[in-house]
Design an enzyme around this catalytic site. Structure first.
Site, PDB file in Angstrom:
ATOM      1  CE1 TYR A  57       9.584  15.090 -19.350  1.00 15.65           C
ATOM      2  CE2 TYR A  57      10.747  17.039 -20.111  1.00 15.65           C
ATOM      3  CZ  TYR A  57       9.858  16.431 -19.228  1.00 15.65           C
ATOM      4  OH  TYR A  57       9.269  17.161 -18.248  1.00 15.65           O
ATOM      5  CD  GLU A  59       6.178  13.116 -20.775  1.00  6.30           C
ATOM      6  OE1 GLU A  59       6.031  13.291 -21.988  1.00  6.30           O
ATOM      7  OE2 GLU A  59       5.710  13.865 -19.911  1.00  6.30           O
ATOM      8  CG  ASP A 204       6.768   0.369   2.365  1.00  7.70           C
ATOM      9  OD1 ASP A 204       7.911   0.252   1.859  1.00  7.70           O
ATOM     10  OD2 ASP A 204       6.326   1.462   2.779  1.00  7.70           O
ATOM     11  CB  THR A 231      13.465   3.399  -0.653  1.00  5.76           C
ATOM     12  OG1 THR A 231      14.099   2.544   0.300  1.00  5.76           O
ATOM     13  CG2 THR A 231      12.329   4.137   0.011  1.00  5.76           C
ATOM     14  CE  LYS A 234      14.124   4.601   3.456  1.00  6.75           C
ATOM     15  NZ  LYS A 234      12.776   4.551   4.045  1.00  6.75           N
ATOM     16  NE  ARG A 240      16.796  10.669  -0.822  1.00 12.10           N
ATOM     17  CZ  ARG A 240      17.316  10.148   0.293  1.00 12.10           C
ATOM     18  NH1 ARG A 240      18.605  10.071   0.469  1.00 12.10           N
ATOM     19  NH2 ARG A 240      16.512   9.715   1.240  1.00 12.10           N
TER      20      ARG A 240
END
Ligand code: PLP
Length: 425
Positions: A57, A59, A204, A231, A234, A240
């Site tokens: 974790y 955060e 984008d 992203t 691609k 991903r």
């Protein structure tokens, strides 16, 4: 054909899932992937993504975490940020968005109030679902309006219409970017219109990030864009994931960081961020430019074959990695039929709406395909021209079983001759 990480434990503990993963590996090895948003990651990316960082974790952001034990996660995230800033030439980066859609959502919420307006590309002219498609929840919160191509056969955007709409509607964000458009945008025009109306410019670049990083397509930041979302899986050839970059405005960067966490997300996926860092490192290498340049050459080679056989392509051809072909208009085969019959011979691509499509989204007029994944496998122009010919032969012989069998055998031969590599450089 060992492309997965070692699965020796999974094989025993969960054979059902293990077999499905192995089946997918075989499918990827034996077919040709022409979906323009897909690619193959290196083994190094796969290892980072499958690492023990998934247990942690983290955060917050480097040096500002809510939990202890961050000496290694901070190294990973800091390196990812520094590399991606260098790659795209900007001052701020957030590498925590879980994917492209969450990156866009965080950007909308960070920079707008409910009811504010976004001016983006018409969805049937190439824009993405996350740019305000009626099926998304975002349309209940923000007001999405559209610009289009002036002429679908050249692909040129109607910049006069864009300007008139912007002057009339005063959007808070002007959005450039697409997932089914084969030409370059005039980023300077977007910026000058946005400055006139006081809008923030967001590009984008999900599909073309790798091509921009390599310098084979224009970088919206060079024209003065404020923000890039993308992203990483691609053309950038990473795991991903998503990212948000800010050219220089510190206030935007702070708002975006706050919106990604704690505004919308919880703990970052540090395994995924490590894999992003590895992918950025690969994209910074000079050889990545050669890869990106070959993607474009390969797409052009396929477009030449389509052109030679009188198939209508939206935009009249391609300047990037993808082609959108009007198979219904040119051959009387619907996009859905084409997708299915090409799948039978081992070619994966997707049906797609074309500009002002007279048909329905589930059975549209077009197919969309591209070269990032086959270029990773080592295909060059010659093989790409053959694939294009085989595609059209398949469509022309869609009811001829022996012919399709012959084509399937040839596709398999090509796929096996170009195995998915473990590393690229
Ligand atoms: C793929 C894509 C996205 C969404 O990315 P996901 O990772 O699928 O959420 C957003 N915008 C554009 C332009 C895309 O092509």
């Amino acid at each position: 054909m060992a492309r997965n990480n070692d699965l020796s434990f999974l094989k025993n503990s969960d054979p059902e899932i293990c077999n499905a993963i192995l089946g997918e590996e075989k499918r990827q090895a034996e077919g040709l992937e022409l979906i323009p948003s897909e690619n193959y990651v290196s083994r190094a990316v796969l290892e980072a993504n499958g690492s023990v960082l998934t247990n942690k974790y983290s955060e917050g952001y480097p040096k500002k975490r809510y939990y202890g034990g961050q000496e290694f996660t901070d190294i990973v995230e800091t390196i990812a940020i520094e590399r991606v800033k260098k790659l795209f030439g900007c001052s701020y980066a957030n590498v925590q968005p879980l994917s492209g859609a969450p990156a866009n959502i965080a950007t909308y919420f960070a920079l707008m109030e409910p009811g504010d307006t976004v001016l983006g590309m018409d969805l049937s002219h190439g824009g993405h679902l996350t740019h305000g498609h009626p099926v998304t929840y975002m349309v209940k919160i923000f007001n999405y309006i559209r610009y289009k191509m002036k002429n679908p056969d050249t692909g040129e955007i109607d910049y006069n219409e864009l300007k008139e709409t912007a002057l009339r509607e005063r959007p808070k964000i002007i959005l450039a970017g697409f997932s089914a458009y084969s030409r370059e945008l005039d980023y300077e025009k977007f910026v000058s219109i946005a400055r006139e109306v006081g809008a923030i410019t967001v590009a984008d670049m999900a599909h073309i990030a790798g091509l921009i990083a390599a310098g084979v397509l224009k970088n919206p930041f060079d024209a003065g864009f404020d923000i890039i979302t993308s992203t990483t899986h691609k053309t950038l050839r990473g795991p991903r994931g998503g990212l948000i970059l800010v050219r220089e405005n510190e206030e935007f960067a702070k708002k975006i960081d706050k919106m990604v966490f704690p505004g919308l997300q919880g703990g970052p996926h540090m395994n995924n961020i490590a894999a992003k860092a590895v992918c950025f490192g690969e994209a910074l290498r000079p050889e990545f430019k050669t890869y990106a340049a070959q993607i474009l050459k390969n797409a052009k080679a396929m477009a030449e074959v389509f052109h030679g056989r009188n198939i209508r392509m939206l935009g009249g051809g391609t300047s990037n990695h993808l082609i959108l072909a009007d198979v219904y208009g040119s051959m009387g085969i619907t996009g859905k039929e084409a997708e299915t019959v090409l799948d039978e011979v081992g070619i994966t691509l997707n049906k797609n709406m074309i500009a002002d499509d007279p048909r329905k989204p589930m059975d549209p007029s077009g197919i969309r395909f591209g070269t990032p994944a086959i270029t990773t496998r080592g295909f060059r122009e010659e093989e790409c021209r053959e694939v294009a010919r085989l595609m059209l032969d398949t469509l022309e012989n869609k009811d001829n079983e022996p012919k399709k069998k012959e084509i399937r055998a040839r596709i398999l031969e090509l796929a096996l001759r170009f195995p998915v590599p473990d590393q690229f450089f």
